[in-house]
Design a protein around this motif. Structure first.
Motif, PDB file in Angstrom:
ATOM      1  N   ALA A  63       0.831  -1.203   0.000  1.00  0.00           N
ATOM      2  CA  ALA A  63       0.000   0.000   0.000  1.00  0.00           C
ATOM      3  C   ALA A  63       0.865   1.251   0.000  1.00  0.00           C
ATOM      4  O   ALA A  63       2.007   1.231   0.458  1.00  0.00           O
ATOM      5  CB  ALA A  63      -0.922   0.002   1.226  1.00  0.00           C
ATOM      6  N   MET A  64       0.310   2.329  -0.511  1.00  0.00           N
ATOM      7  CA  MET A  64       1.023   3.609  -0.499  1.00  0.00           C
ATOM      8  C   MET A  64       0.982   4.185   0.917  1.00  0.00           C
ATOM      9  O   MET A  64      -0.021   4.084   1.617  1.00  0.00           O
ATOM     10  CB  MET A  64       0.390   4.597  -1.484  1.00  0.00           C
ATOM     11  N   ALA A  65       2.083   4.788   1.324  1.00  0.00           N
ATOM     12  CA  ALA A  65       2.215   5.372   2.657  1.00  0.00           C
ATOM     13  C   ALA A  65       1.621   6.778   2.686  1.00  0.00           C
ATOM     14  O   ALA A  65       1.313   7.358   1.645  1.00  0.00           O
ATOM     15  CB  ALA A  65       3.690   5.410   3.051  1.00  0.00           C
ATOM     16  N   ARG A  66       1.473   7.287   3.887  1.00  0.00           N
ATOM     17  CA  ARG A  66       1.047   8.674   4.113  1.00  0.00           C
ATOM     18  C   ARG A  66       1.930   9.242   5.216  1.00  0.00           C
ATOM     19  O   ARG A  66       2.409   8.518   6.075  1.00  0.00           O
ATOM     20  CB  ARG A  66      -0.418   8.716   4.562  1.00  0.00           C
ATOM     21  N   THR A  67       2.127  10.556   5.212  1.00  0.00           N
ATOM     22  CA  THR A  67       2.944  11.166   6.260  1.00  0.00           C
ATOM     23  C   THR A  67       2.171  11.187   7.576  1.00  0.00           C
ATOM     24  O   THR A  67       0.936  11.190   7.590  1.00  0.00           O
ATOM     25  CB  THR A  67       3.340  12.610   5.902  1.00  0.00           C
ATOM     26  N   ASN A  68       2.907  11.250   8.678  1.00  0.00           N
ATOM     27  CA  ASN A  68       2.264  11.353   9.992  1.00  0.00           C
ATOM     28  C   ASN A  68       1.397  12.601  10.066  1.00  0.00           C
ATOM     29  O   ASN A  68       0.314  12.588  10.643  1.00  0.00           O
ATOM     30  CB  ASN A  68       3.307  11.358  11.109  1.00  0.00           C
ATOM     31  N   GLU A  69       1.886  13.690   9.480  1.00  0.00           N
ATOM     32  CA  GLU A  69       1.124  14.943   9.481  1.00  0.00           C
ATOM     33  C   GLU A  69      -0.200  14.773   8.727  1.00  0.00           C
ATOM     34  O   GLU A  69      -1.243  15.223   9.192  1.00  0.00           O
ATOM     35  CB  GLU A  69       1.956  16.056   8.840  1.00  0.00           C
ATOM     36  N   ALA A  70      -0.157  14.121   7.587  1.00  0.00           N
ATOM     37  CA  ALA A  70      -1.385  13.892   6.812  1.00  0.00           C
ATOM     38  C   ALA A  70      -2.363  13.019   7.596  1.00  0.00           C
ATOM     39  O   ALA A  70      -3.572  13.278   7.601  1.00  0.00           O
ATOM     40  CB  ALA A  70      -1.051  13.242   5.470  1.00  0.00           C
ATOM     41  N   GLN A  82       6.546   6.569  -1.496  1.00  0.00           N
ATOM     42  CA  GLN A  82       6.730   5.666  -0.364  1.00  0.00           C
ATOM     43  C   GLN A  82       5.583   4.665  -0.271  1.00  0.00           C
ATOM     44  O   GLN A  82       4.415   5.006  -0.435  1.00  0.00           O
ATOM     45  CB  GLN A  82       6.834   6.451   0.939  1.00  0.00           C
ATOM     46  N   PHE A  83       5.957   3.418   0.003  1.00  0.00           N
ATOM     47  CA  PHE A  83       4.976   2.343   0.138  1.00  0.00           C
ATOM     48  C   PHE A  83       5.358   1.462   1.316  1.00  0.00           C
ATOM     49  O   PHE A  83       6.492   1.491   1.786  1.00  0.00           O
ATOM     50  CB  PHE A  83       4.895   1.507  -1.151  1.00  0.00           C
ATOM     51  N   PHE A  84       4.396   0.682   1.795  1.00  0.00           N
ATOM     52  CA  PHE A  84       4.684  -0.263   2.875  1.00  0.00           C
ATOM     53  C   PHE A  84       4.110  -1.617   2.531  1.00  0.00           C
ATOM     54  O   PHE A  84       3.197  -1.730   1.705  1.00  0.00           O
ATOM     55  CB  PHE A  84       4.170   0.245   4.235  1.00  0.00           C
ATOM     56  N   ILE A  85       4.679  -2.624   3.163  1.00  0.00           N
ATOM     57  CA  ILE A  85       4.220  -4.003   2.993  1.00  0.00           C
ATOM     58  C   ILE A  85       3.889  -4.541   4.370  1.00  0.00           C
ATOM     59  O   ILE A  85       4.718  -4.492   5.286  1.00  0.00           O
ATOM     60  CB  ILE A  85       5.297  -4.873   2.322  1.00  0.00           C
ATOM     61  N   MET A  86       2.676  -5.046   4.518  1.00  0.00           N
ATOM     62  CA  MET A  86       2.219  -5.562   5.806  1.00  0.00           C
ATOM     63  C   MET A  86       2.724  -6.978   6.037  1.00  0.00           C
ATOM     64  O   MET A  86       2.707  -7.810   5.141  1.00  0.00           O
ATOM     65  CB  MET A  86       0.693  -5.565   5.873  1.00  0.00           C
ATOM     66  N   LEU A  87       3.158  -7.224   7.258  1.00  0.00           N
ATOM     67  CA  LEU A  87       3.619  -8.547   7.648  1.00  0.00           C
ATOM     68  C   LEU A  87       2.559  -9.282   8.459  1.00  0.00           C
ATOM     69  O   LEU A  87       2.731 -10.444   8.803  1.00  0.00           O
ATOM     70  CB  LEU A  87       4.930  -8.438   8.428  1.00  0.00           C
ATOM     71  N   ARG A  88       1.488  -8.572   8.777  1.00  0.00           N
ATOM     72  CA  ARG A  88       0.312  -9.188   9.422  1.00  0.00           C
ATOM     73  C   ARG A  88      -0.896  -8.325   9.065  1.00  0.00           C
ATOM     74  O   ARG A  88      -0.761  -7.197   8.610  1.00  0.00           O
ATOM     75  CB  ARG A  88       0.482  -9.294  10.929  1.00  0.00           C
ATOM     76  N   SER A  89      -2.061  -8.850   9.281  1.00  0.00           N
ATOM     77  CA  SER A  89      -3.294  -8.108   8.999  1.00  0.00           C
ATOM     78  C   SER A  89      -3.545  -7.079  10.091  1.00  0.00           C
ATOM     79  O   SER A  89      -3.151  -7.270  11.240  1.00  0.00           O
ATOM     80  CB  SER A  89      -4.479  -9.073   8.921  1.00  0.00           C
ATOM     81  N   ASP A  90      -4.210  -5.977   9.711  1.00  0.00           N
ATOM     82  CA  ASP A  90      -4.589  -4.946  10.674  1.00  0.00           C
ATOM     83  C   ASP A  90      -5.861  -4.264  10.162  1.00  0.00           C
ATOM     84  O   ASP A  90      -5.800  -3.275   9.431  1.00  0.00           O
ATOM     85  CB  ASP A  90      -3.468  -3.928  10.865  1.00  0.00           C
TER      86      ASP A  90
END
Length: 170
Positions: A63-70, A82-90
């Motif tokens: 998934a695409m990331a978002r800034t903490n401020e956003a 920036q993107f992230f990959i999940m290692l578990r469901s949330d």
């Protein structure tokens, strides 16, 4: 993501966020060099993407990331790179991020990165970089399990005492 991947943008970038058992994150152009380590995770390609919150945040989701401020402002625009990959469901993240892909092979390597030592910003203290990134379609023959050739092994009865000992040891 497709445009940047096809242009080789992600090749040589480091993972700048790793949370054991949860996620890994990459895509910050500042991670191309260790000289900018203090700003890893804070830069982007200079544009944001419209939010397309869809898909479930499950193990292997990309998934695409978002800034903490956003996130604090409730702004669901995605990072440009920036993107992230999940290692578990949330499930509490469902509907808040643009999920656009899924890891189908090799998630164990990402789990190993996430298990490494990190600093107070969840940044790995050792560099783990993307050598090359490319996209393949979900039905690509590359994603099918490869047929393993069967190898004849020696029956334990045919081995001497030393051979049987090493078979048990290994």
């Amino acid at each position: 993501f497709k445009k940047l991947t096809n242009a080789g943008f992600y090749n040589g970038l480091a993972f700048h966020r790793a949370i054991s058992g949860y996620l890994v994150q990459a895509g910050d152009p500042a991670t191309r060099t260790d000289d900018t380590r203090d700003s890893w995770g804070l830069s982007d390609v200079g544009y944001k993407l419209p939010p397309e919150p869809r898909g479930k945040i499950t193990r292997g989701a990309v998934a695409m990331a978002r800034t903490n401020e956003a996130i604090r402002r409730g702004d669901k625009q995605s990072s440009g790179s920036q993107f992230f990959i999940m290692l578990r469901s949330d499930a509490k993240l469902d509907g808040n991020y643009t999920v656009f892909g899924r890891v189908t092979q090799g998630i164990e390597a990402l789990e190993a990165i996430a298990a490494m030592t990190v600093d107070t910003n969840d940044c790995p203290t050792r560099r783990y970089e993307i050598k090359s990134l490319r996209l393949v379609s979900g039905d690509s023959p590359e994603l099918r399990p490869q047929k393993q050739d069967r190898v004849k092994t020696t029956d334990t009865g045919e081995k001497g005492k030393v051979g049987r000992f090493f078979s048990r040891l290994w």
